[in-house]
Design an enzyme around this catalytic site. Structure first.
Site, PDB file in Angstrom:
ATOM      1  N   LYS A 247      15.894  -0.446 -26.218  1.00  0.00           N
ATOM      2  CA  LYS A 247      16.679   0.388 -27.131  1.00  0.00           C
ATOM      3  C   LYS A 247      17.436  -0.504 -28.105  1.00  0.00           C
ATOM      4  CE  LYS A 247      20.973   3.110 -27.071  1.00  0.00           C
ATOM      5  NZ  LYS A 247      21.970   3.802 -26.229  1.00  0.00           N
ATOM      6  N   ASP A 252      26.428   2.252 -32.500  1.00  0.00           N
ATOM      7  CA  ASP A 252      26.409   3.634 -32.032  1.00  0.00           C
ATOM      8  C   ASP A 252      27.783   4.269 -32.154  1.00  0.00           C
ATOM      9  OD1 ASP A 252      25.887   6.051 -30.921  1.00  0.00           O
ATOM     10  OD2 ASP A 252      25.624   5.324 -28.866  1.00  0.00           O
ATOM     11  N   SER A 257      28.452  14.002 -32.740  1.00  0.00           N
ATOM     12  CA  SER A 257      29.195  14.042 -31.463  1.00  0.00           C
ATOM     13  C   SER A 257      29.943  12.701 -31.344  1.00  0.00           C
ATOM     14  CB  SER A 257      28.236  14.215 -30.277  1.00  0.00           C
ATOM     15  OG  SER A 257      27.303  15.255 -30.501  1.00  0.00           O
ATOM     16  N   LYS A 259      32.119   9.418 -30.921  1.00  0.00           N
ATOM     17  CA  LYS A 259      32.819   8.794 -29.793  1.00  0.00           C
ATOM     18  C   LYS A 259      34.299   8.658 -30.125  1.00  0.00           C
ATOM     19  CE  LYS A 259      28.940   5.751 -28.512  1.00  0.00           C
ATOM     20  NZ  LYS A 259      28.663   6.132 -27.115  1.00  0.00           N
ATOM     21  N   ARG A 268      28.676  -2.162 -30.979  1.00  0.00           N
ATOM     22  CA  ARG A 268      27.807  -3.120 -31.683  1.00  0.00           C
ATOM     23  C   ARG A 268      26.762  -3.691 -30.716  1.00  0.00           C
ATOM     24  NH1 ARG A 268      32.547  -5.716 -30.438  1.00  0.00           N
ATOM     25  NH2 ARG A 268      32.402  -7.758 -29.410  1.00  0.00           N
ATOM     26  N   ARG A 333      17.827   7.853 -25.748  1.00  0.00           N
ATOM     27  CA  ARG A 333      16.622   8.435 -25.141  1.00  0.00           C
ATOM     28  C   ARG A 333      15.664   8.996 -26.197  1.00  0.00           C
ATOM     29  NH1 ARG A 333      20.356  12.296 -21.579  1.00  0.00           N
ATOM     30  NH2 ARG A 333      21.600  10.404 -21.832  1.00  0.00           N
TER      31      ARG A 333
END
Length: 486
Positions: A247, A252, A257, A259, A268, A333
């Site tokens: 991955k 991210d 949604s 964080k 990172r 995923r």
């Protein structure tokens, strides 16, 4: 500088036992080292150090490090080789002492296992300071004595592999973007004639109908990359390869949604799966391992924007299955779904994917071990045996139908990207989701979210991104040819 090992005394018979290098040095200085040790406090506990100055003109500073019990070997309770772990920790502590004294070179006692000693030295001294003006002095570790130089060199290569993964994970997300990540790996592999690197652009990804991966990537201004590496070390280039999939979310944010902002900078390192598998392949090439390996890394950012996935959106994966994106922060995923489908094109010997996939994995095991979900006991055994040697442990987790039901019971699509009971068994429902994209009979999913970073749990790694379990992947690959036909 010089680092020498000493074993703790079995009972309280007083005199602790030096390694052979320690003994030789003590004779060289007419027993002065043993004498000084006996008068400077209690006997040396494992991982602890004592430093002596001016004993010998060639080594103005000598660090003696505690190796714990002699012949420690494999500890069945701990699932690792305690002797090797003790050496790694002790040597790392000794080398850092030399670094604090700003001595540019350190000779390291092989302590009876030169590979473990080299790993301890090279891992223990590593630090990411590319962007700082004030840097720690560089210390070059070398083997003390001439025996075991091959094992030492092997340890250096293993450790440099993990350090490459640490570097990629630690570096800021504006420095390691998808394209920069791919270029960095390509540059590391440039010197090997038996390696091909393909940096696939967005247009290629679209042609491959990787709708799940693209749905995540489209939220960011940074274009996605699909990195494909072919290492052909096998006797025959047509031999079924080991396929590694990682991955590669270079940052991210969670997407829509979103964080919480506290600690978000650590995301990172959400390309830790790609970093460890690509670094493992770089290491395999450096070791010239006799097998074929293919590495696949879908690389992108997960960002909120007017183009981003929205909760409830339905996307179509490469194998035609539809996915309801109920939580845009369960994005790893989605990348892996498409990459795993693609991995089936290579007649793989085995498919092993790694991903910082779920916070639930960290809740389950913390940083003690990587969670392994696999449909193959043969594959599990190889990973487990490799991890005992490297000390970077794995632990088997369940792939029950129980979890599959929770991702296939979905209102609008074939699958939901989160389990219907939301938080319960989150690492297991994520693995069950991935399993829906796997038909190969030897597949393992490594959830490395818990081992992503190190505070002080692994004594031979400084605080920061850990690059785990790169050495276990390398050791696993090195053992593959022997276990080729099970």
């Amino acid at each position: 500088g010089l680092v020498l090992g000493i074993y703790s005394s079995e009972k309280d018979e007083g005199a602790a036992q030096f390694t052979s290098a320690g003994d030789a040095f003590d004779r060289l200085v007419s027993g002065k080292l043993r004498e000084l040790l006996s008068v400077c406090g209690p006997s040396l506990k494992k991982g602890k150090t004592r430093i002596f100055h001016g004993l010998h003109q060639d080594f103005l500073s000598v660090v003696v490090v505690g190796l714990g019990k002699k012949n420690a070997g494999v500890n069945d309770q701990e699932n690792w080789n305690e002797g090797k772990e003790n050496i790694r920790a002790a040597v790392a502590a000794g080398c850092r002492q030399i670094q604090d004294l700003e001595i540019p070179c350190v000779e390291v006692d092989p302590c009876g296992d030169a590979q473990a000693a080299a790993e301890g030295a090279v891992l223990g001294l590593h630090e990411y300071n590319d962007l700082k003006q004030k840097k720690k002095p560089v210390v070059t570790p070398q083997l003390h004595g001439s025996a075991e130089s091959e094992a030492w060199q092997k340890g250096v290569i293993y450790a440099e592999g993990q350090n490459l993964a640490r570097y990629l994970m630690e570096a800021p997300a504006n420095y390691i973007t998808p394209i920069k990540f791919a270029e960095h790996i390509e540059q590391k592999l440039r010197s090997f004639s038996n390696v091909k690197v393909h940096i696939r652009p967005e247009s290629w990804i679209a042609t491959q109908q990787m709708g799940a991966f693209l749905s995540v990537a489209k939220g960011s201004a940074e274009p996605p990359i699909f990195l494909e590496i072919h290492y052909l070390g096998g006797a025959n280039t047509n031999d079924p390869p080991l396929v590694f999939v990682g991955k590669g979310v270079t940052f991210d944010s969670g997407g829509i949604s979103l964080k919480p902002s506290s600690g978000m900078d650590a995301m990172r390192a959400d390309m830790g799966g790609a970093a460890t598998v690509c670094s493992a392949i770089v290491t395999a090439a450096a070791l010239n391992l006799p097998l074929n390996i293919i590495g696949l890394a879908p690389l992108c950012e997960n960002m909120p924007s007017g183009k981003a996935n929205k909760p409830g959106d339905v996307v179509r994966a490469k194998n035609g299955k539809t996915i309801q994106v109920d939580n845009t922060d369960a994005e790893g995923r989605l990348l892996l779904a498409d990459a795993l489908c693609y991995a089936h094109n290579f007649n793989a010997r085995a498919i092993v994917n790694a991903a910082t996939l779920t916070g639930a994995m960290d809740v389950a095991l913390g940083s003690a071990a990587t969670g392994v979900f696999t449909n193959s006991s043969w594959l599990w055994t190889h990973l487990y045996e490799a991890s005992i040697l490297t000390g970077d442990r794995v632990w088997r987790m369940p792939l029950f139908e129980h979890y599959t039901k929770q991702v296939t019971d979905c209102p609008l699509a074939d699958l939901s990207n989160i389990g219907k009971y939301s938080r319960a068994g989150g690492a297991c429902t994520a693995a069950a989701f991935l399993k829906e994209f796997v038909t190969a009979s030897h597949w393992a999913h490594l959830d490395i979210a818990g081992v992503m970073s190190n505070k002080d749990e692994v004594p031979y790694l400084r605080k920061g991104m850990a690059g785990r379990p790169t050495r276990t992947l390398v050791e696993f690959a090195a053992r593959m040819p022997q276990g080729y036909f099970h």
